[in-house]
Design an enzyme around this catalytic site. Structure first.
Site, PDB file in Angstrom:
ATOM      1  N   HIS A 165      44.561  42.557  40.077  1.00  0.00           N
ATOM      2  CA  HIS A 165      43.271  42.480  39.385  1.00  0.00           C
ATOM      3  C   HIS A 165      43.218  41.370  38.344  1.00  0.00           C
ATOM      4  O   HIS A 165      42.126  40.899  37.981  1.00  0.00           O
ATOM      5  CB  HIS A 165      42.964  43.832  38.737  1.00  0.00           C
ATOM      6  CG  HIS A 165      41.510  44.085  38.483  1.00  0.00           C
ATOM      7  ND1 HIS A 165      40.573  43.074  38.408  1.00  0.00           N
ATOM      8  CD2 HIS A 165      40.824  45.246  38.272  1.00  0.00           C
ATOM      9  CE1 HIS A 165      39.378  43.616  38.175  1.00  0.00           C
ATOM     10  NE2 HIS A 165      39.508  44.910  38.086  1.00  0.00           N
ATOM     11  N   ASP A 380      31.177  39.224  56.969  1.00  0.00           N
ATOM     12  CA  ASP A 380      31.111  39.183  58.445  1.00  0.00           C
ATOM     13  C   ASP A 380      32.167  38.213  58.968  1.00  0.00           C
ATOM     14  O   ASP A 380      32.050  37.002  58.810  1.00  0.00           O
ATOM     15  CB  ASP A 380      29.706  38.735  58.876  1.00  0.00           C
ATOM     16  CG  ASP A 380      29.563  38.605  60.385  1.00  0.00           C
ATOM     17  OD1 ASP A 380      30.522  38.937  61.129  1.00  0.00           O
ATOM     18  OD2 ASP A 380      28.492  38.153  60.827  1.00  0.00           O
TER      19      ASP A 380
END
Length: 464
Positions: A165, A380
């Site tokens: 993170h 995608d």
């Protein structure tokens, strides 16, 4: 169809491999920002994406397509292929070694349909879909990304990733994954070039703390300070149009202009506080992640992929929060968010340097993060957008039960809404569920909840 929580399947994994950039990249040292390397971000965060079979892609292997695309993306995002080093003053610096990110190829003997109609956290099988490679989860001197792509029997696949993170927030991860997806779809260069420029969120010289940052208070621990680590369960709430409308109807007219996220935050904070039953005289807190990208003048560059959020905190006596109407909690939440400015963010960076990069306060604290606009569900790789794309669980970080995410979703009726995973001790979860159902009760005879509706608002409970 079996419940997703009861689903069992076998995963066959290949040995983890390191994927380096597809071309040589610079060997250099790149410091993180003073927002990136605070103690509270020094952990790993998992994200998961589910994809259906796309007949147009039959004959193409998602593992190979994504592996190759990751290597090409790392040419542009080459710091991800390096390793973090800790320098003087606990400063984190990326050594851009080009070693690569961890990648796992896997196959599962299960079809996407068997996971259920509406995918939400918790995912009790997460360990199968994102294998924790031994020794890979440290903050420094370890790979900064771990990726597993799992083929399914139906022709779909699951992409799971674990991010250090300190390197990026959800939007920064979206930028990297968008680039991977563009290369998977045969792009030559990223549509948005990555921007490092971590100095934009560094402390000033000299540093000057201009706000009273209560989120970094040093709070003495008490018996009710932290949730007990044992017997934790995770459950998700679906906030659909009916629940949101009912909650909004409980507000005074002058507050009904609030955002949906502000409303949900006030509701969950109140219900959760009642559930954990703190001393009514003690302070309870809610930290609300605020994205600062657009608060700068000019805004941060579109390709900036570092952490760019701050952690303002709303504070109340527990008794007041539990007894007052929802208006009370909402006003605290709205006021807290409104105080965040460019100067506020710079003040946080200054505080990090002055105070040694402290962890935010965790005593009687709850953290919420809105990822409804992160774009993770829209990635995608050539097979279309996700069935589910977002955080893999609540309660991330070193403190169990500390954090929840707001995740865009649909229920099994096709209604759009927001899913919120909650992590609490089992007995507190029972109280939370009861209190929440009371909050969304339309009147004395009709309950807008899982008790009275075919599309339950409480879904996917699992024991941690």
């Amino acid at each position: 169809m079996a419940s997703p929580n009861a689903l069992t399947f076998e995963v066959t994994r290949q040995n983890p491999e390191l994927i380096p950039p597809a071309k040589p990249t610079p060997h250099e040292f790149k410091p993180l920002s003073d927002i990136d390397d605070q103690e509270g971000l020094r952990f790993q965060i998992p994200v998961i994406q589910f994809y259906r079979r796309n007949p147009v892609m039959d004959g193409k292997d998602p593992v190979k397509v994504i592996r190759d695309a990751v290597a090409r993306a790392l040419v542009f995002y080459y710091p991800f292929a390096g390793r973090l080093r800790e320098m003087a003053g606990r400063k984190l610096v990326v050594e851009c070694t080009g070693e690569g990110v961890l990648f796992i190829e896997a196959d599962a003997d299960v079809r996407l349909q068997q996971f259920g109609d509406a995918l939400h956290p918790p995912f009790p099988f997460l360990g199968e879909l994102l294998y924790d490679v031994p020794g890979s989860d440290r903050v420094v001197n370890c790979p900064l990304l771990l990726i597993q792509v799992t083929r399914l029997k139906c022709g779909g696949f699951i992409f799971a990733i674990r991010l250090n993170h300190t390197m990026s927030d959800a939007f920064g991860l979206f930028r990297f994954l968008s680039t991977v997806a563009e290369f998977a779809r045969s792009a030559k260069i990223p549509s948005v070039l990555p921007v490092w420029q971590r100095h934009l969120l560094n402390a000033r010289d000299p540093p000057h703390v201009s706000y009273n940052h209560r989120e970094y208070d040093n709070i003495p621990s008490t018996n009710s300070a932290l949730l007990p680590p044992g017997n934790m369960v995770q459950q998700s709430i679906f906030f659909g149009p009916a629940e949101i409308s009912t909650l909004r109807s409980r507000l005074s007219p002058h507050l009904r202009h609030c955002t949906t996220v502000e409303l949900l935050t006030a509701c969950i904070w109140r219900c959760r506080t009642i559930a954990i039953s703190p001393d009514p005289h003690e302070e309870v807190r809610i930290i609300i992640l605020v994205n600062g990208r657009r608060l700068f003048n000019p805004p941060l560059p579109a390709g900036y992929y570092g952490n760019a959020f701050v952690l303002p905190v709303a504070i109340s006596a527990a008794g007041n929060l539990c007894k007052q109407p929802l208006d009370y909690a909402l006003e605290l939440v709205m006021k807290t968010k409104s105080e965040v400015t460019e100067e506020y963010i710079k003040s946080v960076a200054d505080l990090m340097v002055i105070k040694g990069r402290p962890h935010f306060a965790v005593v009687r604290t709850y953290v919420v993060s809105d990822v409804t606009h992160s774009g993770l569900k829209d990635i995608d790789y050539g097979w279309g957008t996700t069935v589910y794309g977002g955080p893999a669980k609540a309660g991330v970080g070193v403190i169990p039960g500390l954090t929840s995410f707001y995740i865009p979703s649909k229920n099994n009726k096709g209604e759009r809404g927001i899913v919120v995973p909650i992590c609490l001790p089992a007995n507190a979860m029972e109280v939370f569920v009861k209190e929440f159902q009371t909050m969304v009760k339309r009147d004395n005879n009709e309950i807008a909840s899982g008790v009275a509706r075919k599309s339950p608002i409480f879904i996917g409970r699992t024991r941690l």
